[in-house]
Design a protein around this motif. Structure first.
Motif, mmCIF file in Angstrom:
data_model
loop_
_atom_site.group_PDB
_atom_site.id
_atom_site.type_symbol
_atom_site.label_atom_id
_atom_site.label_comp_id
_atom_site.label_asym_id
_atom_site.label_seq_id
_atom_site.Cartn_x
_atom_site.Cartn_y
_atom_site.Cartn_z
ATOM 1 N N THR A 115 20.113 44.475 36.692
ATOM 2 C CA THR A 115 19.627 44.079 35.374
ATOM 3 C C THR A 115 20.654 44.466 34.312
ATOM 4 O OG1 THR A 115 18.466 46.172 35.041
ATOM 5 C CG2 THR A 115 17.209 44.363 36.024
ATOM 6 N N ALA A 116 20.693 43.688 33.235
ATOM 7 C CA ALA A 116 21.553 43.995 32.089
ATOM 8 C C ALA A 116 21.011 43.213 30.915
ATOM 9 C CB ALA A 116 22.998 43.610 32.372
ATOM 10 N N SER A 117 20.609 43.908 29.875
ATOM 11 C CA SER A 117 20.033 43.238 28.714
ATOM 12 C C SER A 117 21.108 42.704 27.779
ATOM 13 C CB SER A 117 19.107 44.186 27.948
ATOM 14 O OG SER A 117 19.821 45.330 27.527
ATOM 15 N N ASN A 118 22.361 43.113 27.993
ATOM 16 C CA ASN A 118 23.472 42.634 27.181
ATOM 17 C C ASN A 118 24.773 42.759 27.976
ATOM 18 O OD1 ASN A 118 24.473 45.390 26.865
ATOM 19 N ND2 ASN A 118 22.766 45.668 25.430
ATOM 20 N N LEU A 119 25.867 42.305 27.392
ATOM 21 C CA LEU A 119 27.142 42.304 28.111
ATOM 22 C C LEU A 119 27.690 43.702 28.344
ATOM 23 C CD1 LEU A 119 28.991 39.210 26.557
ATOM 24 C CD2 LEU A 119 27.564 39.351 28.607
ATOM 25 N N GLU A 120 27.419 44.613 27.430
ATOM 26 C CA GLU A 120 27.896 45.990 27.617
ATOM 27 C C GLU A 120 27.300 46.602 28.884
ATOM 28 O OE1 GLU A 120 30.298 47.766 26.069
ATOM 29 O OE2 GLU A 120 30.689 45.832 25.130
ATOM 30 N N GLU A 121 26.019 46.358 29.090
ATOM 31 C CA GLU A 121 25.372 46.885 30.298
ATOM 32 C C GLU A 121 25.887 46.178 31.550
ATOM 33 O OE1 GLU A 121 21.165 46.682 29.906
ATOM 34 O OE2 GLU A 121 21.096 47.974 28.140
ATOM 35 N N ALA A 122 26.284 44.905 31.405
ATOM 36 C CA ALA A 122 26.762 44.133 32.561
ATOM 37 C C ALA A 122 28.129 44.604 33.043
ATOM 38 C CB ALA A 122 26.809 42.658 32.203
ATOM 39 N N LYS A 123 28.885 45.273 32.175
ATOM 40 C CA LYS A 123 30.258 45.656 32.513
ATOM 41 C C LYS A 123 30.353 46.690 33.629
ATOM 42 C CE LYS A 123 32.122 44.571 27.942
ATOM 43 N NZ LYS A 123 32.673 45.108 26.685
ATOM 44 N N LYS A 124 29.275 47.363 33.937
ATOM 45 C CA LYS A 124 29.331 48.370 35.008
ATOM 46 C C LYS A 124 29.265 47.731 36.392
ATOM 47 C CE LYS A 124 24.344 49.318 34.827
ATOM 48 N NZ LYS A 124 23.303 50.315 34.502
ATOM 49 N N TYR A 125 28.983 46.427 36.440
ATOM 50 C CA TYR A 125 28.848 45.719 37.713
ATOM 51 C C TYR A 125 30.128 44.939 38.064
ATOM 52 C CZ TYR A 125 23.845 46.624 37.128
ATOM 53 O OH TYR A 125 22.620 47.215 36.950
ATOM 54 N N THR A 126 30.254 44.601 39.344
ATOM 55 C CA THR A 126 31.360 43.770 39.798
ATOM 56 C C THR A 126 30.997 42.298 39.576
ATOM 57 O OG1 THR A 126 32.031 45.381 41.476
ATOM 58 C CG2 THR A 126 32.801 43.105 41.760
ATOM 59 N N ILE A 127 31.861 41.603 38.826
ATOM 60 C CA ILE A 127 31.614 40.208 38.467
ATOM 61 C C ILE A 127 32.614 39.321 39.203
ATOM 62 C CG2 ILE A 127 31.274 38.576 36.586
ATOM 63 C CD1 ILE A 127 29.546 41.070 36.318
ATOM 64 N N GLY A 128 32.119 38.286 39.833
ATOM 65 C CA GLY A 128 32.993 37.352 40.524
ATOM 66 C C GLY A 128 33.280 36.123 39.672
ATOM 67 N N THR A 129 34.490 35.597 39.780
ATOM 68 C CA THR A 129 34.850 34.357 39.089
ATOM 69 C C THR A 129 35.983 33.687 39.849
ATOM 70 O OG1 THR A 129 35.432 33.361 36.965
ATOM 71 C CG2 THR A 129 36.492 35.456 37.509
ATOM 72 N N GLN A 130 36.573 32.613 39.257
ATOM 73 C CA GLN A 130 37.617 31.852 39.927
ATOM 74 C C GLN A 130 38.959 32.034 39.211
ATOM 75 O OE1 GLN A 130 34.098 31.360 40.490
ATOM 76 N NE2 GLN A 130 34.413 29.730 38.992
ATOM 77 N N ARG A 131 40.023 32.077 40.002
ATOM 78 C CA ARG A 131 41.362 32.248 39.461
ATOM 79 C C ARG A 131 41.718 31.127 38.489
ATOM 80 N NH1 ARG A 131 43.294 32.943 43.852
ATOM 81 N NH2 ARG A 131 43.243 35.229 43.850
ATOM 82 N N GLU A 132 42.179 31.502 37.286
ATOM 83 C CA GLU A 132 42.581 30.582 36.221
ATOM 84 C C GLU A 132 41.402 29.834 35.596
ATOM 85 O OE1 GLU A 132 45.511 30.557 34.899
ATOM 86 O OE2 GLU A 132 46.382 31.874 36.397
ATOM 87 N N LEU A 160 28.431 36.165 46.104
ATOM 88 C CA LEU A 160 27.227 36.616 45.404
ATOM 89 C C LEU A 160 26.038 36.664 46.352
ATOM 90 C CD1 LEU A 160 26.019 37.276 42.528
ATOM 91 C CD2 LEU A 160 25.204 34.906 42.555
ATOM 92 N N LEU A 161 25.840 35.618 47.115
ATOM 93 C CA LEU A 161 24.670 35.524 47.994
ATOM 94 C C LEU A 161 24.740 36.513 49.151
ATOM 95 C CD1 LEU A 161 24.250 31.635 48.081
ATOM 96 C CD2 LEU A 161 22.951 33.291 46.732
ATOM 97 N N SER A 162 25.963 36.909 49.532
ATOM 98 C CA SER A 162 26.117 37.880 50.627
ATOM 99 C C SER A 162 26.152 39.321 50.130
ATOM 100 C CB SER A 162 27.396 37.584 51.415
ATOM 101 O OG SER A 162 28.543 37.788 50.609
ATOM 102 N N GLY A 163 26.088 39.508 48.794
ATOM 103 C CA GLY A 163 26.061 40.855 48.243
ATOM 104 C C GLY A 163 27.419 41.492 48.063
ATOM 105 N N ARG A 164 28.488 40.717 48.177
ATOM 106 C CA ARG A 164 29.833 41.277 48.022
ATOM 107 C C ARG A 164 30.210 41.448 46.547
ATOM 108 N NH1 ARG A 164 33.441 37.312 51.341
ATOM 109 N NH2 ARG A 164 35.103 38.678 50.549
ATOM 110 N N ILE A 165 29.538 40.736 45.650
ATOM 111 C CA ILE A 165 29.677 40.929 44.215
ATOM 112 C C ILE A 165 28.283 41.032 43.618
ATOM 113 C CG2 ILE A 165 31.921 39.764 44.018
ATOM 114 C CD1 ILE A 165 30.448 37.255 43.081
#
Length: 237
Positions: A115-132, A160-165
């Motif tokens: 859970t994260a009510s804002n972006l500051e709280e979200a920063k403690k988690y590992t976030i996945g994205t795509q290169r470039e 994400l679905l496998s829990g790696r991020i």
């Protein structure tokens, strides 16, 4: 006949050939994706209608986003879509837009307990994205440091679905469709931006203007909205 055509092209520019536009995109359903040998999607159909309206030849190729973006930066007569238009990218291309106005949200897998009510709280988690991908830039600009960067959207979703991020950014429009197919849920809003066609800087001004006029007409006539409804998305802002 081919010899005559070649001689004619040597004698004067061949307009049809010179104005063949090479479009690059990524595999990101339902906006742009492969289905067998066919390239489909809500933004693909808009590009097809724009080019049909102005009568200019084109190709569309699906590839990893980093390569698609790089080609549109460096190869003449090349455009990449659907590309987020932000301040950093603005001077890099000639823009035809909007293919859509979208918000990006951070999602997690259902039952993760994240859970994260804002972006500051979200920063403690590992976030996945795509290169470039533009979301990589947004995350860095907003101070996210725990990033996991993959080659494409589907690779990030599998992680994400496998829990790696813990979380990943996704189009809010696409989320409505994805949550019916995968166990995912929204965490918080990341950003909002227009998405468009980004063409290499030397792209002909007259062709750019014709493409923009054709897209404007598609939007005004309600064609863009109908395309998104066809793919199960609501364009209401």
């Amino acid at each position: 006949m081919k010899k005559l055509l070649l001689l004619a092209c040597l004698a004067m520019p061949c307009a049809a050939h010179a104005q063949t536009v090479a479009f690059t995109t990524e595999d990101y359903a339902p906006f742009n994706y492969r289905e067998g040998k066919e390239i489909k999607g809500a933004t693909v159909e808009q590009v097809e209608k724009v080019m049909a309206a102005i009568g200019v030849d084109y190709t569309i190729e699906v590839m990893p986003w980093a390569r698609a973006f790089s080609l549109a930066r460096t190869a003449p007569m090349t455009c990449v879509f659907a590309t987020a238009h932000n301040s950093a990218r603005d001077p890099l291309f000639k823009w035809v837009e909007p293919l859509l106005i979208d918000r990006n949200i951070l999602i997690t897998r259902k039952g993760s307990g994240i859970t994260a009510s804002n972006l500051e709280e979200a920063k403690k988690y590992t976030i996945g994205t795509q290169r470039e991908d533009y979301t990589e830039t947004i995350l860095k600009e907003k101070g996210f440091t725990k990033l996991d960067v993959a080659s494409d959207f589907n690779a990030t979703l599998r992680k994400l679905l496998s829990g790696r991020i813990d979380m990943m950014p996704i189009s809010e429009l696409y989320f409505e469709k994805l949550k019916a197919e995968r166990p995912v849920e929204i965490v918080t809003v990341l950003s909002s931006q227009p998405m468009g066609i980004a063409c290499e800087k030397s792209f002909p001004d007259d062709l750019h203007a014709r493409m923009q006029a054709a897209l404007d007409k598609l939007i005004a006539d309600g064609g863009q909205k109908q395309i998104f409804l066809k793919y199960g998305m609501n364009l209401s802002e």
